[in-house]
Design a protein around this motif. Structure first.
Motif, PDB file in Angstrom:
ATOM      1  N   LEU A  81       0.835  -1.066  -0.234  1.00  0.00           N
ATOM      2  CA  LEU A  81      -0.010  -0.095  -0.034  1.00  0.00           C
ATOM      3  C   LEU A  81       0.944   1.408  -0.015  1.00  0.00           C
ATOM      4  O   LEU A  81       0.458   2.113  -0.889  1.00  0.00           O
ATOM      5  N   ALA A  82       1.925   1.312   0.760  1.00  0.00           N
ATOM      6  CA  ALA A  82       2.886   2.434   0.798  1.00  0.00           C
ATOM      7  C   ALA A  82       3.325   2.555  -0.562  1.00  0.00           C
ATOM      8  O   ALA A  82       3.515   3.797  -1.015  1.00  0.00           O
ATOM      9  N   PHE A  83       4.104   1.467  -1.182  1.00  0.00           N
ATOM     10  CA  PHE A  83       4.533   1.795  -2.383  1.00  0.00           C
ATOM     11  C   PHE A  83       3.615   2.019  -3.634  1.00  0.00           C
ATOM     12  O   PHE A  83       3.916   2.954  -4.083  1.00  0.00           O
ATOM     13  N   VAL A  84       2.510   1.695  -3.528  1.00  0.00           N
ATOM     14  CA  VAL A  84       1.576   2.169  -4.404  1.00  0.00           C
ATOM     15  C   VAL A  84       0.928   3.483  -4.189  1.00  0.00           C
ATOM     16  O   VAL A  84       1.198   4.434  -5.268  1.00  0.00           O
ATOM     17  N   ARG A  85       0.961   3.788  -3.084  1.00  0.00           N
ATOM     18  CA  ARG A  85       0.693   5.357  -2.671  1.00  0.00           C
ATOM     19  C   ARG A  85       1.639   6.304  -3.214  1.00  0.00           C
ATOM     20  O   ARG A  85       1.461   7.412  -3.757  1.00  0.00           O
ATOM     21  N   ASP A  86       2.793   6.002  -3.190  1.00  0.00           N
ATOM     22  CA  ASP A  86       3.939   6.635  -3.312  1.00  0.00           C
ATOM     23  C   ASP A  86       4.008   6.869  -4.828  1.00  0.00           C
ATOM     24  O   ASP A  86       4.284   7.907  -5.577  1.00  0.00           O
ATOM     25  N   ALA A  87       3.699   5.718  -5.622  1.00  0.00           N
ATOM     26  CA  ALA A  87       3.683   5.675  -7.179  1.00  0.00           C
ATOM     27  C   ALA A  87       2.643   6.570  -7.710  1.00  0.00           C
ATOM     28  O   ALA A  87       2.976   7.332  -8.599  1.00  0.00           O
ATOM     29  N   PHE A  88       1.506   6.447  -7.121  1.00  0.00           N
ATOM     30  CA  PHE A  88       0.351   7.159  -7.508  1.00  0.00           C
ATOM     31  C   PHE A  88       0.644   8.688  -7.168  1.00  0.00           C
ATOM     32  O   PHE A  88       0.139   9.473  -8.075  1.00  0.00           O
ATOM     33  N   GLY A  89       1.096   9.008  -6.097  1.00  0.00           N
ATOM     34  CA  GLY A  89       1.426  10.523  -5.678  1.00  0.00           C
ATOM     35  C   GLY A  89       2.298  11.008  -6.617  1.00  0.00           C
ATOM     36  O   GLY A  89       2.101  12.135  -7.059  1.00  0.00           O
ATOM     37  N   ARG A  90       3.214  10.298  -7.139  1.00  0.00           N
ATOM     38  CA  ARG A  90       4.285  11.008  -8.142  1.00  0.00           C
ATOM     39  C   ARG A  90       3.331  11.263  -9.556  1.00  0.00           C
ATOM     40  O   ARG A  90       3.634  12.179 -10.302  1.00  0.00           O
ATOM     41  N   LEU A  91       2.663  10.299 -10.151  1.00  0.00           N
ATOM     42  CA  LEU A  91       1.858  10.486 -11.140  1.00  0.00           C
ATOM     43  C   LEU A  91       1.004  11.425 -11.079  1.00  0.00           C
ATOM     44  O   LEU A  91       0.920  12.210 -12.088  1.00  0.00           O
ATOM     45  N   GLN A  92       0.270  11.506 -10.021  1.00  0.00           N
ATOM     46  CA  GLN A  92      -0.759  12.610  -9.808  1.00  0.00           C
ATOM     47  C   GLN A  92      -0.137  14.152  -9.804  1.00  0.00           C
ATOM     48  O   GLN A  92      -0.443  14.860 -10.797  1.00  0.00           O
ATOM     49  N   GLN A  93       1.076  14.202  -9.217  1.00  0.00           N
ATOM     50  CA  GLN A  93       1.824  15.490  -9.538  1.00  0.00           C
ATOM     51  C   GLN A  93       2.351  15.873 -10.899  1.00  0.00           C
ATOM     52  O   GLN A  93       2.446  16.803 -11.343  1.00  0.00           O
ATOM     53  N   ASN A  94       3.013  14.847 -11.430  1.00  0.00           N
ATOM     54  CA  ASN A  94       3.408  14.773 -12.650  1.00  0.00           C
ATOM     55  C   ASN A  94       2.392  15.378 -13.800  1.00  0.00           C
ATOM     56  O   ASN A  94       2.487  16.076 -14.598  1.00  0.00           O
ATOM     57  N   LEU A  95       1.162  14.619 -13.678  1.00  0.00           N
ATOM     58  CA  LEU A  95      -0.027  14.773 -14.447  1.00  0.00           C
ATOM     59  C   LEU A  95      -0.319  16.482 -14.481  1.00  0.00           C
ATOM     60  O   LEU A  95      -0.519  16.920 -15.287  1.00  0.00           O
ATOM     61  N   ASP A  96      -0.484  16.713 -13.050  1.00  0.00           N
ATOM     62  CA  ASP A  96      -1.007  18.132 -12.665  1.00  0.00           C
ATOM     63  C   ASP A  96      -0.092  19.252 -13.220  1.00  0.00           C
ATOM     64  O   ASP A  96      -0.636  20.356 -13.425  1.00  0.00           O
ATOM     65  N   ALA A  97       1.148  18.709 -13.200  1.00  0.00           N
ATOM     66  CA  ALA A  97       2.277  19.911 -13.335  1.00  0.00           C
ATOM     67  C   ALA A  97       2.208  20.181 -15.040  1.00  0.00           C
ATOM     68  O   ALA A  97       2.762  21.069 -15.470  1.00  0.00           O
ATOM     69  N   ASN A  98       1.822  19.198 -15.700  1.00  0.00           N
ATOM     70  CA  ASN A  98       1.597  19.262 -17.108  1.00  0.00           C
ATOM     71  C   ASN A  98       0.421  19.749 -18.057  1.00  0.00           C
ATOM     72  O   ASN A  98       0.333  19.983 -19.167  1.00  0.00           O
ATOM     73  N   SER A  99      -0.754  19.782 -17.227  1.00  0.00           N
ATOM     74  CA  SER A  99      -2.138  20.000 -17.906  1.00  0.00           C
ATOM     75  C   SER A  99      -3.018  20.407 -16.913  1.00  0.00           C
ATOM     76  O   SER A  99      -3.028  20.056 -15.712  1.00  0.00           O
ATOM     77  N   GLU A 100      -3.985  21.105 -17.396  1.00  0.00           N
ATOM     78  CA  GLU A 100      -5.329  21.289 -16.443  1.00  0.00           C
ATOM     79  C   GLU A 100      -6.200  19.834 -16.827  1.00  0.00           C
ATOM     80  O   GLU A 100      -5.856  19.127 -17.729  1.00  0.00           O
ATOM     81  N   VAL A 101      -7.306  19.884 -15.933  1.00  0.00           N
ATOM     82  CA  VAL A 101      -7.975  18.664 -16.310  1.00  0.00           C
ATOM     83  C   VAL A 101      -9.025  18.796 -17.438  1.00  0.00           C
ATOM     84  O   VAL A 101      -9.049  18.033 -18.205  1.00  0.00           O
ATOM     85  N   PHE A 102      -9.674  19.950 -17.553  1.00  0.00           N
ATOM     86  CA  PHE A 102     -10.428  20.416 -18.692  1.00  0.00           C
ATOM     87  C   PHE A 102      -9.608  21.067 -19.844  1.00  0.00           C
ATOM     88  O   PHE A 102      -8.718  21.944 -19.556  1.00  0.00           O
ATOM     89  N   LEU A 103      -9.959  20.606 -21.032  1.00  0.00           N
ATOM     90  CA  LEU A 103      -9.263  21.171 -22.263  1.00  0.00           C
ATOM     91  C   LEU A 103      -9.722  22.612 -22.387  1.00  0.00           C
ATOM     92  O   LEU A 103      -9.262  23.484 -22.916  1.00  0.00           O
ATOM     93  N   ASP A 104     -11.042  22.995 -21.883  1.00  0.00           N
ATOM     94  CA  ASP A 104     -11.628  24.035 -22.222  1.00  0.00           C
ATOM     95  C   ASP A 104     -11.780  24.950 -20.809  1.00  0.00           C
ATOM     96  O   ASP A 104     -12.653  25.643 -20.512  1.00  0.00           O
ATOM     97  N   GLU A 105     -10.707  24.780 -20.113  1.00  0.00           N
ATOM     98  CA  GLU A 105     -10.777  25.390 -18.750  1.00  0.00           C
ATOM     99  C   GLU A 105     -10.729  26.610 -18.771  1.00  0.00           C
ATOM    100  O   GLU A 105     -10.072  27.330 -19.365  1.00  0.00           O
ATOM    101  N   LYS A 106     -11.539  27.382 -18.101  1.00  0.00           N
ATOM    102  CA  LYS A 106     -11.556  28.990 -18.095  1.00  0.00           C
ATOM    103  C   LYS A 106     -10.438  29.648 -17.323  1.00  0.00           C
ATOM    104  O   LYS A 106     -10.568  29.372 -16.220  1.00  0.00           O
ATOM    105  N   GLU A 107      -9.685  30.284 -17.834  1.00  0.00           N
ATOM    106  CA  GLU A 107      -8.407  30.973 -17.289  1.00  0.00           C
ATOM    107  C   GLU A 107      -9.138  32.403 -16.794  1.00  0.00           C
ATOM    108  O   GLU A 107      -9.885  33.133 -17.057  1.00  0.00           O
ATOM    109  N   ALA A 108      -8.424  32.947 -15.730  1.00  0.00           N
ATOM    110  CA  ALA A 108      -8.581  34.034 -15.156  1.00  0.00           C
ATOM    111  C   ALA A 108      -8.395  35.341 -16.316  1.00  0.00           C
ATOM    112  O   ALA A 108      -7.394  35.197 -17.179  1.00  0.00           O
ATOM    113  N   GLY A 109      -9.280  36.065 -16.315  1.00  0.00           N
ATOM    114  CA  GLY A 109      -9.170  37.421 -17.424  1.00  0.00           C
ATOM    115  C   GLY A 109      -9.730  37.001 -18.647  1.00  0.00           C
ATOM    116  O   GLY A 109      -9.849  37.701 -19.665  1.00  0.00           O
ATOM    117  N   ARG A 110      -9.957  35.784 -19.064  1.00  0.00           N
ATOM    118  CA  ARG A 110     -10.563  35.496 -20.226  1.00  0.00           C
ATOM    119  C   ARG A 110     -12.178  35.436 -20.321  1.00  0.00           C
ATOM    120  O   ARG A 110     -12.896  35.094 -19.230  1.00  0.00           O
TER     121      ARG A 110
END
Length: 328
Positions: free
Chosen positions: A299-328
């Motif tokens: 469980l500790a191994f899985v949570r660590d691997a999933f944590g890195r995956l989540q951080q890498n994914l969030d660092a590279n994109s928003e969830v929605f392709l049509d995410e509304k940015e501030a000022g738009r």
């Protein structure tokens, strides 16, 4: 609110398969297919003993021609429609599906009282709330700098509503709550409530079935067309993030499914896990892949691997392709 890959006959067969394999909780909402999901489920549940299934549905998004979905009269009409669709005389759980209770929460007090009235009449056994999540519609309608604190908002509503259940999207791609705020499981414990976890497989992304070199093509109307996670770039990040899990637990989809489901099943004792379906083959694969719980080390191994995956994914994109940015 649809899936282009859905087929009524396959859905019905999937429900029958789930029931035969021991699943007894069926969750839907009035807005899923605008009643279509409820009707398919109702046609199935009419063929089994009512007390052998737990039926859960929701109100709050589908207002029809009413001024607001949480007007007491609108809630009554919608509940009656849901009961008719589901071919039952009661819901085991009825969720507040939406946190919008009108300007200054003008419909909140009456909506809560109406839901408690449903309980007193035996139309609803338990009351639920859908938790805050990063896919809420305001992400494409409200600029980032104008959004409120969703955790504070949910905690406030939970205190007013005092639900029996909280529904939450939770999986390896779910980010931690904002600093200083409890996660959905701690909040549920403080309320004496239970949790219904949905999207545990992240719509199949955690099963490893999507190839970044051959990304899926969805038909018009499929909500996944708006998700950045189904693009080649995101699928490559996910594929790379699953490599440590493949190496330790096996390269098959069943092995990855077991890991993703057990992480959710072992998250809290007061939680049940909801897995979506479009085909009976998916149901059988998911329910038979659950297997044995993960050890503490696993469980500790899985949570660590999933944590890195989540951080890498969030660092590279928003969830929605049509995410509304501030000022738009």
């Amino acid at each position: 609110m649809g899936w282009s890959t859905a087929d009524d006959a396959a859905s019905r067969c999937g429900l029958e398969t789930a029931y035969e394999l021991g699943a007894n909780l069926i969750d839907t909402a009035d807005v899923y297919g605008h009643g279509h999901s409820e009707r398919i489920i109702g046609d199935f549940t009419a063929t089994v003993l009512r007390d052998t299934v737990v039926l859960s549905s929701k109100v709050g998004y589908h207002r029809g021609t009413a001024r607001h979905a949480y007007l007491p009269a609108a809630m009554r009409r919608q509940l009656e429609t849901s009961l008719e669709n589901l071919r039952t005389d009661r819901l085991d759980i009825c969720f507040f599906h939406n946190a919008d209770f009108g300007p200054d929460d003008c419909y909140l007090e009456e909506a809560v009282e109406r839901m408690r009235d449903f309980q007193r009449q035996g139309l609803v056994a338990a009351v639920g709330m859908r938790g805050p999540h990063r896919y809420a519609t305001e992400r494409v309608t409200v600029a980032k700098d104008q959004r409120g604190n969703e955790y504070a908002r949910f905690a406030y509503l939970a205190e007013r509503i005092r639900p029996d259940y909280l529904a939450a999207r939770f999986n390896a791609l779910t980010p931690p709550p904002a600093a200083g705020w409890p996660d959905i499981f701690a909040l549920a414990a403080s309320l004496g409530a239970s949790v219904l976890i949905n999207k545990p497989l992240a719509q199949g992304l955690l099963t490893g079935k999507y190839d970044p070199d051959h990304p899926p093509a969805f038909a018009p109307g499929d909500h996944r067309l708006r998700k950045a996670w189904f693009t080649p770039e995101a699928l490559r990040i996910i594929s790379d993030g699953l490599k440590p899990l493949r190496e330790r637990f096996g390269n098959s989809s069943a092995a990855l499914t077991r890991v993703a489901l057990q992480v959710c099943l072992q998250r809290a004792e007061n939680a049940a896990v909801l897995v979506g379906l479009t085909r009976p083959e998916q149901v059988k694969a998911n329910l038979t892949a659950v297997g044995t719980p993960l050890t503490d080390d696993e469980l500790a191994f899985v949570r660590d691997a999933f944590g890195r995956l989540q951080q890498n994914l969030d660092a590279n994109s928003e969830v929605f392709l049509d995410e509304k940015e501030a000022g738009r």
